[in-house]
Design an enzyme around this catalytic site. Structure first.
Site, mmCIF file in Angstrom:
data_model
loop_
_atom_site.group_PDB
_atom_site.id
_atom_site.type_symbol
_atom_site.label_atom_id
_atom_site.label_comp_id
_atom_site.label_asym_id
_atom_site.label_seq_id
_atom_site.Cartn_x
_atom_site.Cartn_y
_atom_site.Cartn_z
ATOM 1 C CG ASN A 227 -3.868 -18.112 31.567
ATOM 2 O OD1 ASN A 227 -4.935 -18.410 31.042
ATOM 3 N ND2 ASN A 227 -3.540 -18.517 32.789
ATOM 4 C CD GLU A 228 -7.125 -17.868 34.918
ATOM 5 O OE1 GLU A 228 -6.427 -18.151 35.907
ATOM 6 O OE2 GLU A 228 -8.144 -18.510 34.600
ATOM 7 C CD GLU B 214 -7.839 -21.407 31.376
ATOM 8 O OE1 GLU B 214 -8.151 -21.745 32.536
ATOM 9 O OE2 GLU B 214 -6.732 -20.940 31.068
ATOM 10 C CG ASN C 47 -2.496 -20.771 36.353
ATOM 11 O OD1 ASN C 47 -3.129 -19.840 35.857
ATOM 12 N ND2 ASN C 47 -2.938 -21.434 37.403
ATOM 13 C CD GLU D 188 -2.179 -24.908 32.225
ATOM 14 O OE1 GLU D 188 -3.421 -24.920 32.368
ATOM 15 O OE2 GLU D 188 -1.420 -24.209 32.918
ATOM 16 C CE1 TYR E 207 -11.558 -24.435 34.280
ATOM 17 C CE2 TYR E 207 -10.707 -22.276 34.882
ATOM 18 C CZ TYR E 207 -10.617 -23.444 34.139
ATOM 19 O OH TYR E 207 -9.582 -23.605 33.251
ATOM 20 C CD GLN F 240 -5.885 -27.835 31.126
ATOM 21 O OE1 GLN F 240 -5.050 -28.671 30.823
ATOM 22 N NE2 GLN F 240 -5.578 -26.788 31.900
HETATM 23 O O1 AHR Z 1 -7.260 -25.013 33.636
HETATM 24 C C1 AHR Z 1 -6.609 -24.975 34.866
HETATM 25 C C2 AHR Z 1 -6.142 -23.577 35.247
HETATM 26 O O2 AHR Z 1 -7.241 -22.767 35.535
HETATM 27 C C3 AHR Z 1 -5.392 -22.805 34.190
HETATM 28 O O3 AHR Z 1 -4.046 -23.101 34.175
HETATM 29 C C4 AHR Z 1 -5.608 -21.377 34.598
HETATM 30 O O4 AHR Z 1 -5.613 -20.486 33.521
HETATM 31 C C5 AHR Z 1 -6.930 -21.404 35.335
HETATM 32 O O5 AHR Z 1 -6.873 -20.755 36.533
#
Ligand code: AHR
Length: 488
Positions: free
Chosen positions: A169-170, A293, A69, A24, A243, A338
């Site tokens: 995305n999200e 992700e 994001n 990203e 995450y 990432q």
């Molecule tokens: O990977 C970091 C961020 O985590 C990304 O930009 C977003 O998609 C997620 O919230």
């Protein structure tokens, strides 16, 4: 501890795309990570050679870009054409400046250099459907349309043939630029999908799926049902992000290692939902989950996200990789978030780089894994984990895979215990082992981490006396090992 493996009990084929990565425009992931044109460490295209070499060993078959994001305020036309004419813009998602020196064509060149498939996520935040469709036209058309011509003018006569495209995305999150309620997103995503596919029927689309925030499974269900019901006929994947880190008030090591099993519950729930919607809507083609992700991430929340990983995190990543491959029927793609510097396995400075602890399980999963996942029976002690909605978590995690030629068996083990060695009794049914070796990732303590010039958590390979169908392997405490067996 007993691990029983039966070569006749097969869970399914593991999609290679589950070893994907994500980059990203964020912190030093791209600029100063993979792309540093003024560095003596870079090649003629400005790509860091040392990073490429480390990334190659992760064998990522697919690379997601440009966000995250970031994409929700990214206009792709800013990043194509002569570099000196590209606009410098305020970057609003992470509150920085975007120079646009790395854009679509640089990304494609990077993918070709790394030998990986590009996966572009479109801007469904501040972007329009025309803009999303034009991006597909620019990348994939070859019939003299204006954007195809523009690509040729930019030096790329042949189409890029980008197969994988994300529909935002999200978009469910209020932190996302252009965040939308589920209904609105689903309607917009459907129209974008139609136009994008009209430019190239062969593309594969990833719908933006929900995420379980806190314990809000209802919102996760709502979003996914709404998006799938509206778009199932047009998409091939639905995205899911995860995450994690330790649970507040719980043992940091054990709770970090329990979280992948919570994610497994979400994934199974989502999988049943997908299958139900496919049946209801009579959708014939498969729709699978794109875990586009995922990673341990809890320490840093600035706009650099330079998380330093320890051994516990490496074990958590190993468990997550085992979990994904166990659920291979449901998961069609996964992208570690990432690849470089930003919550990443590869960490650079202008002078060099080092491998974070999490690099090692990722490399092992990519290099030492077969294509068929086997059903494994594990008997061992457990610890309570009701804080993640589970009665118990086993101290040993195990996954077995078989290679295509059926002459190699890989057993990926994680000993979660902080103190105890694991005496693993392996019972292999319907096959006999002829020889074997163990690839072991461990370190002095769970909180051991790596740094420039000090890689304390590494991977060592050792021979193991193995023959027949019953053997014992001693796995050190807080360790991950992949046992590689040659079968008779
Ligand atoms: O990977 C970091 C961020 O985590 C990304 O930009 C977003 O998609 C997620 O919230």
């Amino acid at each position: 501890m007993l691990v029983k493996i039966d070569l006749d009990r097969r869970l399914g084929m593991i999609d290679r795309n589950t070893h994907g990565m994500f980059i990203e425009h964020l912190g030093r992931c791209i600029y100063g990570g993979i792309y540093e044109p003024d560095s003596k460490l870079s090649d003629e295209l400005g790509f860091r050679r040392d990073v490429l070499e480390a990334a190659r060993r992760l064998r990522a078959p697919i690379l997601r870009w440009p966000g995250g994001n970031f994409v929700s305020n990214y206009h792709w036309l800013d990043g194509v054409g002569p570099k000196e004419k590209r606009p410098v813009r305020p970057e609003l998602a992470w509150d920085t400046i975007e120079t646009n020196q790395f854009g679509t064509n640089e990304f494609i060149q990077y993918c070709r250099t790394l030998d990986t498939e590009p996966y572009i996520c479109a801007n469904l935040g501040s972007g329009t459907m025309d803009e999303a469709a034009a991006w597909v036209e620019y990348c994939n058309r070859d019939d003299g349309t204006s954007y195809a011509k523009l690509r040729a003018e930019h030096g790329f006569e042949a189409p890029h043939n980008v197969t994988y495209w994300g529909l935002g995305n999200e978009m469910y999150g209020n932190w996302q630029i252009g965040h939308k309620p589920a209904e609105e997103y689903a309607k917009f995503a459907r129209e974008c999908a139609k136009l994008m596919k009209a430019n190239d029927r062969s593309i594969k689309l990833v719908l933006c799926g929900g995420q379980v925030l806190g314990h809000d499974t209802a919102a996760f269900l709502d979003w996914n049902v709404t998006a799938l019901q509206k778009c199932a006929d047009l998409v091939d994947y639905i995205a899911y992000h995860f995450y994690w880190g330790p649970v507040d008030g719980q043992d940091a090591h054990y709770s970090t290692l329990a979280k992948p099993y919570q994610s497994e519950q979400h994934l199974q729930f989502l999988w049943h939902l997908i299958e139900q919607v496919r049946r209801d809507r009579r959708v014939k083609h498969p729709i699978r989950i794109a875990l586009d992700e995922w990673n341990v991430w809890y320490r840093v929340h600035d706009n650099q996200l330079e998380e330093r990983y320890d051994l516990t995190d490496a074990l958590a990543v190993a468990i997550y990789l085992n979990m994904m491959r166990r659920n291979c029927q449901a998961i069609g793609m996964a992208n570690l978030a990432q690849m470089v510097n930003v919550i990443a396995p590869i960490f650079t400075s202008p002078e060099g780089m080092f491998l974070q602890t999490i690099y090692h399980p990722l490399r092992l999963a990519a290099e030492k894994s077969g294509s068929t996942a086997l059903d494994v029976h594990v008997e061992c002690d457990t610890y309570p984990a009701d804080y993640v909605g589970l009665p118990a978590v086993r101290y040993l995690d195990a996954l077995a895979t078989l290679d295509e030629s059926e002459t190699k068996l890989y057993v990926s083990l994680v000993n979660l215990s902080k103190q105890k060695r694991a005496e693993v009794e392996l019972l292999i049914q319907e096959a006999e082992v002829k020889s074997g070796r163990a690839h072991v990732v461990t370190g002095r303590a769970p909180d051991t981490y790596n740094d420039f010039g000090r890689e304390r958590v590494t991977c060592r390979t050792e021979g193991i006396p193995a023959s027949g169908s019953r053997l014992t392997y001693w796995l050190p405490p807080h360790a991950h090992a992949v046992l590689e067996f040659d079968l008779r």
